[in-house]
Design an enzyme around this catalytic site. Structure first.
Site, PDB file in Angstrom:
ATOM      1  N   ASP A   1      24.692   0.285  18.539  1.00 45.56           N
ATOM      2  CA  ASP A   1      24.716  -1.113  18.101  1.00 45.56           C
ATOM      3  C   ASP A   1      25.351  -1.101  16.714  1.00 45.56           C
ATOM      4  O   ASP A   1      24.755  -0.637  15.747  1.00 45.56           O
ATOM      5  CB  ASP A   1      23.294  -1.690  18.079  1.00 45.56           C
ATOM      6  CG  ASP A   1      23.288  -3.179  17.706  1.00 45.56           C
ATOM      7  OD1 ASP A   1      24.212  -3.620  16.999  1.00 45.56           O
ATOM      8  OD2 ASP A   1      22.346  -3.892  18.104  1.00 45.56           O
TER       9      ASP A   1
ATOM     10  N   TYR B   1      16.655  -3.329  16.352  1.00 47.42           N
ATOM     11  CA  TYR B   1      16.350  -4.767  16.341  1.00 47.42           C
ATOM     12  C   TYR B   1      15.200  -5.048  17.318  1.00 47.42           C
ATOM     13  O   TYR B   1      15.270  -4.639  18.488  1.00 47.42           O
ATOM     14  CB  TYR B   1      17.613  -5.550  16.720  1.00 47.42           C
ATOM     15  CG  TYR B   1      17.406  -7.038  16.863  1.00 47.42           C
ATOM     16  CD1 TYR B   1      16.867  -7.794  15.821  1.00 47.42           C
ATOM     17  CD2 TYR B   1      17.747  -7.700  18.032  1.00 47.42           C
ATOM     18  CE1 TYR B   1      16.672  -9.159  15.943  1.00 47.42           C
ATOM     19  CE2 TYR B   1      17.565  -9.063  18.162  1.00 47.42           C
ATOM     20  CZ  TYR B   1      17.027  -9.786  17.121  1.00 47.42           C
ATOM     21  OH  TYR B   1      16.837 -11.140  17.259  1.00 47.42           O
TER      22      TYR B   1
ATOM     23  N   LYS C   1      26.872 -12.352  14.001  1.00 49.95           N
ATOM     24  CA  LYS C   1      26.756 -11.897  12.618  1.00 49.95           C
ATOM     25  C   LYS C   1      28.135 -11.773  11.961  1.00 49.95           C
ATOM     26  O   LYS C   1      28.835 -12.753  11.864  1.00 49.95           O
ATOM     27  CB  LYS C   1      25.973 -10.580  12.602  1.00 49.95           C
ATOM     28  CG  LYS C   1      24.698 -10.606  13.467  1.00 49.95           C
ATOM     29  CD  LYS C   1      23.722 -11.636  12.957  1.00 49.95           C
ATOM     30  CE  LYS C   1      22.388 -11.702  13.671  1.00 49.95           C
ATOM     31  NZ  LYS C   1      22.320 -11.872  15.085  1.00 49.95           N
TER      32      LYS C   1
ATOM     33  N   ARG D   1      34.002 -17.388  34.281  1.00 54.31           N
ATOM     34  CA  ARG D   1      32.988 -16.324  34.191  1.00 54.31           C
ATOM     35  C   ARG D   1      33.627 -14.942  34.361  1.00 54.31           C
ATOM     36  O   ARG D   1      33.142 -13.947  33.833  1.00 54.31           O
ATOM     37  CB  ARG D   1      31.867 -16.537  35.222  1.00 54.31           C
ATOM     38  CG  ARG D   1      30.813 -15.432  35.226  1.00 54.31           C
ATOM     39  CD  ARG D   1      29.479 -15.858  35.836  1.00 54.31           C
ATOM     40  NE  ARG D   1      29.630 -16.483  37.131  1.00 54.31           N
ATOM     41  CZ  ARG D   1      29.834 -15.828  38.291  1.00 54.31           C
ATOM     42  NH1 ARG D   1      29.897 -14.509  38.301  1.00 54.31           N
ATOM     43  NH2 ARG D   1      29.948 -16.486  39.417  1.00 54.31           N
TER      44      ARG D   1
HETATM   45  N1  LCS Z   1      21.543  -6.296  17.532  1.00 53.15           N
HETATM   46  C1  LCS Z   1      21.252  -6.465  16.230  1.00 53.15           C
HETATM   47  C2  LCS Z   1      21.386  -5.309  15.292  1.00 53.15           C
HETATM   48  C3  LCS Z   1      20.816  -7.714  15.777  1.00 53.15           C
HETATM   49  O1  LCS Z   1      20.546  -7.843  14.478  1.00 53.15           O
HETATM   50  C4  LCS Z   1      20.686  -8.791  16.690  1.00 53.15           C
HETATM   51  C5  LCS Z   1      20.218 -10.126  16.252  1.00 53.15           C
HETATM   52  C6  LCS Z   1      21.000  -8.565  18.045  1.00 53.15           C
HETATM   53  C7  LCS Z   1      21.439  -7.306  18.430  1.00 53.15           C
HETATM   54  C8  LCS Z   1      20.905  -9.660  19.076  1.00 53.15           C
HETATM   55  O2  LCS Z   1      21.934 -10.576  18.881  1.00 53.15           O
HETATM   56  P1  LCS Z   1      21.876 -12.131  19.239  1.00 53.15           P
HETATM   57  O3  LCS Z   1      21.481 -12.242  20.680  1.00 53.15           O
HETATM   58  O4  LCS Z   1      20.860 -12.776  18.355  1.00 53.15           O
HETATM   59  O5  LCS Z   1      23.264 -12.592  19.000  1.00 53.15           O
HETATM   60  N2  LCS Z   1      19.590 -10.142  14.987  1.00 53.15           N
HETATM   61  C9  LCS Z   1      19.020 -11.177  14.428  1.00 53.15           C
HETATM   62  C10 LCS Z   1      18.376 -11.131  13.176  1.00 53.15           C
HETATM   63  O6  LCS Z   1      18.198 -10.115  12.503  1.00 53.15           O
HETATM   64  N3  LCS Z   1      17.987 -12.342  12.826  1.00 53.15           N
HETATM   65  O7  LCS Z   1      18.251 -13.257  13.812  1.00 53.15           O
HETATM   66  C11 LCS Z   1      18.917 -12.574  14.923  1.00 53.15           C
END
Ligand code: LCS
Length: 402
Positions: free
Chosen positions: A183, A111, A208, A58
């Site tokens: 972000d 988001y 992503k 951790r």
């Molecule tokens: N920031 C952005 C710009 C995102 O698109 C997402 C997830 C997150 C943060 C959060 O990330 P995660 O915890 O899911 O790894 N976006 C998603 C989307 O557009 N479709 O599914 C997840």
């Protein structure tokens, strides 16, 4: 020989790996929860900071560290702070930089869950937020309050594809004495370097583009300065939202091909965006590589490419969009983005369903908006797939708007 002067693709392949005692040519998966101390004195030295070896996963792990160093180097910041998910990365930043009674200014088209975390959870601790259209930096200035502790932007934004001027907003945030967090998920460090543009923190959902293979969920935060890193890293450790070594191994492996994946997918995205723009069934297309995009010139200045994400709306609105989503055969109807496979989804009822309709409309997420994440398949096949799906749009929906 791993200097910051090397090209980005060289760094993508090599940064973060300094060899392994076994001779392994890439970082092995150190799948262990804990690390043995040589003796009690060694354990005490590790805890006291006199020895920077490993203690407990951790707190740190060689596989995770390789990924953290690589992303840190790509972003021109400190070693990254890898997290269990992108929302873990967002949580660390909010909790480290905000306090009881603090206010933040954020992109309205952020988001959905990044907004939800503030409005539904941090609000219980007295945190307030103002969400504005950050494509006009003057809106950020106007929203600042004496208790504003952070400016948080997402550029390009998900899924409205709005582009915010990082340099201009950094100037406004800094003049007010607060840090700017970006972000950078939609651009990836391959296309945009927020820290070079004046931001203090860059973060990603590595689920992503950075991982790129739709097989893990993860996040990362990169601070520009050591001081900022010292504010953020303890939150990852305290919250326990660390990445797992196996997860880190997959992300580090995926990251090596970020450049070639993005180059290929974005050339396909431009072709598809142009194809969509020429179709009579399409009301509008938002792809930042098209001159019709309102921030196309800004994107040209602050990014080194336009990426792979396209949003569009059909003249038949939601009903027509549903027909396309239900009839594509090569693109997969699924949330998430940035992988080698093309995905299509409907933000208003899926990724951004948690937002009120009022907030969605304010963020440019209309009911009929369809989001398309271009993968690395042959573009002729992707266009043919859309073409046959367009044939399924019922003629009765005509130009009716839903
Ligand atoms: N920031 C952005 C710009 C995102 O698109 C997402 C997830 C997150 C943060 C959060 O990330 P995660 O915890 O899911 O790894 N976006 C998603 C989307 O557009 N479709 O599914 C997840």
């Amino acid at each position: 020989m791993k200097s910051k002067k090397q090209g980005i693709n060289t760094r993508l392949v090599h940064a973060g790996f300094h060899g392994d005692p076994t001779g392994a040519v890439t970082v092995p998966i150190y799948q262990t929860s804990t690390f043995a101390f040589r003796n009690a004195e060694h354990g005490a030295a590790l805890f006291g900071g006199a020895d920077d070896g490993y203690i407990y996963t951790r707190l740190g792990n060689p596989t995770i560290k390789a990924l953290e160093e690589c992303v840190g180097e790509l972003e021109n910041g400190q070693r990254g702070i890898a997290t269990s998910s992108g929302m873990g990365a967002v949580s660390i930043v909010y909790l480290a930089l905000l306090e009881k009674g603090a206010h933040l200014v954020s992109t309205a088209s952020v988001y959905g869950p990044s907004r939800g975390l503030v409005e539904k959870h941090l609000s219980r601790f007295g945190v307030e937020a103002t969400f504005v259209d950050t494509t006009d930096p003057a809106n950020v200035r106007k929203a600042l309050r004496p208790n504003t502790k952070m400016v948080y932007i997402e550029t390009p934004s998900n899924p409205a594809m709005q582009v915010t001027d990082v340099q201009a907003v950094a100037g406004i945030a800094h003049a007010h004495g607060c840090p700017l967090v970006v972000d950078n998920t939609f651009a990836s460090p391959y296309l945009q370097k927020p820290l070079d543009l004046g931001a203090d923190v860059a973060l990603h959902s590595v689920t992503k583009f950075i991982n790129g293979h739709a097989d893990i969920v993860g996040g990362i935060v990169v601070a520009k300065t050591e001081e900022m890193d010292r504010r953020l890293r303890p939150l990852m450790i305290a919250l326990g939202c660390n990445m797992d070594p196996h997860q880190a191994y997959l992300v580090y492996r995926g990251l090596k091909t970020l450049g070639i994946r993005i180059e290929r997918a974005q050339s396909g995205a431009l072709e598809i965006a142009r194809w969509l723009e020429a179709r009579p069934e399409v009301d509008w297309v938002r792809y930042i590589g098209l001159p019709s995009h309102p921030q196309h010139e800004l994107a040209k200045r602050q990014m080194s490419g336009f990426g792979t994400m396209i949003s569009f709306e059909l003249k038949g609105g939601l009903e027509a969009g549903r027909a396309v989503m239900d009839n594509v055969k090569l693109a997969t109807l699924a949330v998430s983005l940035g992988g080698v496979e093309t995905l299509i989804e409907h933000p208003a009822s899926m990724t951004h369903a948690g937002m009120s309709r009022e907030h969605r409309v304010e963020a440019g997420i209309t009911d009929g908006l369809v989001r398309y994440s271009t993968g690395i398949e042959d573009v002729e096949d992707l266009v043919a797939d859309l073409e046959q799906a367009f044939r399924a749009i019922p003629s009765t929906v005509g130009s009716a708007r839903v």
